[in-house]
Write a protein that holds these residues in place. Sequence first.
Motif, PDB file in Angstrom:
ATOM      1  N   PRO A  11      -1.953  -2.107 -11.574  1.00 45.20           N
ATOM      2  CA  PRO A  11      -2.512  -3.085 -12.523  1.00 45.20           C
ATOM      3  C   PRO A  11      -4.015  -2.984 -12.760  1.00 45.20           C
ATOM      4  CG  PRO A  11      -0.929  -4.148 -11.103  1.00 45.20           C
ATOM      5  CD  PRO A  11      -1.122  -2.757 -10.565  1.00 45.20           C
ATOM      6  N   ASP A  12      -4.783  -2.502 -11.784  1.00 47.94           N
ATOM      7  CA  ASP A  12      -6.230  -2.394 -11.966  1.00 47.94           C
ATOM      8  C   ASP A  12      -6.653  -1.062 -12.572  1.00 47.94           C
ATOM      9  OD1 ASP A  12      -5.811  -0.664  -9.860  1.00 47.94           O
ATOM     10  OD2 ASP A  12      -7.237  -1.631  -8.506  1.00 47.94           O
ATOM     11  N   LYS A  74       4.113   0.203  -0.381  1.00 44.86           N
ATOM     12  CA  LYS A  74       4.178  -1.178   0.122  1.00 44.86           C
ATOM     13  C   LYS A  74       2.772  -1.728   0.365  1.00 44.86           C
ATOM     14  CE  LYS A  74       8.538  -0.474   2.528  1.00 44.86           C
ATOM     15  NZ  LYS A  74       9.134  -0.282   3.870  1.00 44.86           N
ATOM     16  N   ASN A  75       1.915  -0.938   1.001  1.00 52.31           N
ATOM     17  CA  ASN A  75       0.549  -1.382   1.291  1.00 52.31           C
ATOM     18  C   ASN A  75      -0.259  -1.591   0.023  1.00 52.31           C
ATOM     19  OD1 ASN A  75       0.994  -1.360   4.054  1.00 52.31           O
ATOM     20  ND2 ASN A  75       0.313   0.748   4.291  1.00 52.31           N
ATOM     21  N   THR A  76      -0.144  -0.679  -0.920  1.00 54.69           N
ATOM     22  CA  THR A  76      -0.885  -0.817  -2.177  1.00 54.69           C
ATOM     23  C   THR A  76      -0.406  -2.035  -2.953  1.00 54.69           C
ATOM     24  OG1 THR A  76      -1.225   1.578  -2.262  1.00 54.69           O
ATOM     25  CG2 THR A  76      -1.547   0.358  -4.321  1.00 54.69           C
ATOM     26  N   ALA A  77       0.900  -2.274  -2.959  1.00 52.20           N
ATOM     27  CA  ALA A  77       1.469  -3.401  -3.708  1.00 52.20           C
ATOM     28  C   ALA A  77       0.921  -4.744  -3.235  1.00 52.20           C
ATOM     29  CB  ALA A  77       2.989  -3.381  -3.601  1.00 52.20           C
ATOM     30  N   THR A  78       0.534  -4.843  -1.969  1.00 54.38           N
ATOM     31  CA  THR A  78       0.019  -6.120  -1.454  1.00 54.38           C
ATOM     32  C   THR A  78      -1.319  -6.510  -2.086  1.00 54.38           C
ATOM     33  OG1 THR A  78      -1.140  -5.112   0.430  1.00 54.38           O
ATOM     34  CG2 THR A  78       1.163  -5.793   0.788  1.00 54.38           C
ATOM     35  N   ARG A  79      -1.988  -5.564  -2.721  1.00 51.47           N
ATOM     36  CA  ARG A  79      -3.301  -5.844  -3.337  1.00 51.47           C
ATOM     37  C   ARG A  79      -3.194  -6.553  -4.687  1.00 51.47           C
ATOM     38  NH1 ARG A  79      -5.395   0.277  -2.957  1.00 51.47           N
ATOM     39  NH2 ARG A  79      -4.891   0.585  -0.761  1.00 51.47           N
ATOM     40  N   TYR A  80      -1.975  -6.624  -5.231  1.00 47.86           N
ATOM     41  CA  TYR A  80      -1.809  -7.114  -6.601  1.00 47.86           C
ATOM     42  C   TYR A  80      -0.872  -8.310  -6.652  1.00 47.86           C
ATOM     43  CZ  TYR A  80      -3.650  -2.452  -7.373  1.00 47.86           C
ATOM     44  OH  TYR A  80      -4.419  -1.315  -7.329  1.00 47.86           O
ATOM     45  N   ASP A  81      -1.009  -9.076  -7.718  1.00 44.13           N
ATOM     46  CA  ASP A  81      -0.096 -10.167  -7.995  1.00 44.13           C
ATOM     47  C   ASP A  81       1.305  -9.594  -8.204  1.00 44.13           C
ATOM     48  OD1 ASP A  81       0.324 -13.067  -8.850  1.00 44.13           O
ATOM     49  OD2 ASP A  81       1.091 -11.943 -10.584  1.00 44.13           O
ATOM     50  N   ALA A  82       2.303 -10.261  -7.662  1.00 46.66           N
ATOM     51  CA  ALA A  82       3.685  -9.765  -7.725  1.00 46.66           C
ATOM     52  C   ALA A  82       4.176  -9.546  -9.150  1.00 46.66           C
ATOM     53  CB  ALA A  82       4.623 -10.729  -7.002  1.00 46.66           C
ATOM     54  N   GLY A  83       3.660 -10.308 -10.103  1.00 45.04           N
ATOM     55  CA  GLY A  83       4.109 -10.200 -11.483  1.00 45.04           C
ATOM     56  C   GLY A  83       3.294  -9.251 -12.347  1.00 45.04           C
TER      57      GLY A  83
END
Length: 104
Positions: A11-12, A74-83
């Motif tokens: 997302p970023d 999994k680790n990268t996904a924790t940095r972003y809003d789930a949606g």
Amino acid sequence: MPEMTFTVRWPDGAVQECYSPSLVMHDHLDVGGCYTVDDFRSRATTALDEAAERVRAKFGFACTSAAATADDIKNTATRYDAGALVEVLAMHPPLPTASPLETS
């Protein structure tokens, strides 16, 4: 067993190159597809688990690189809003396309 890479944009705007020991990623993700972070994480880790099991079935041991890629996602996904959205930019190699003779 054919290896592959898939490239995603988080997302970023950060771009990540990921590894899979199997083409199974094509069964779970589409090039150009946009997925929520949660959906992408789920699809990618499910596919990587399947890929690791394919390696285990063929060679007698799971692929640690597939597990490492799943952990990275999994680790990268924790940095972003789930949606928020993740885009699949590329998958290499692509799946072979059917020749005209095979489709008739």
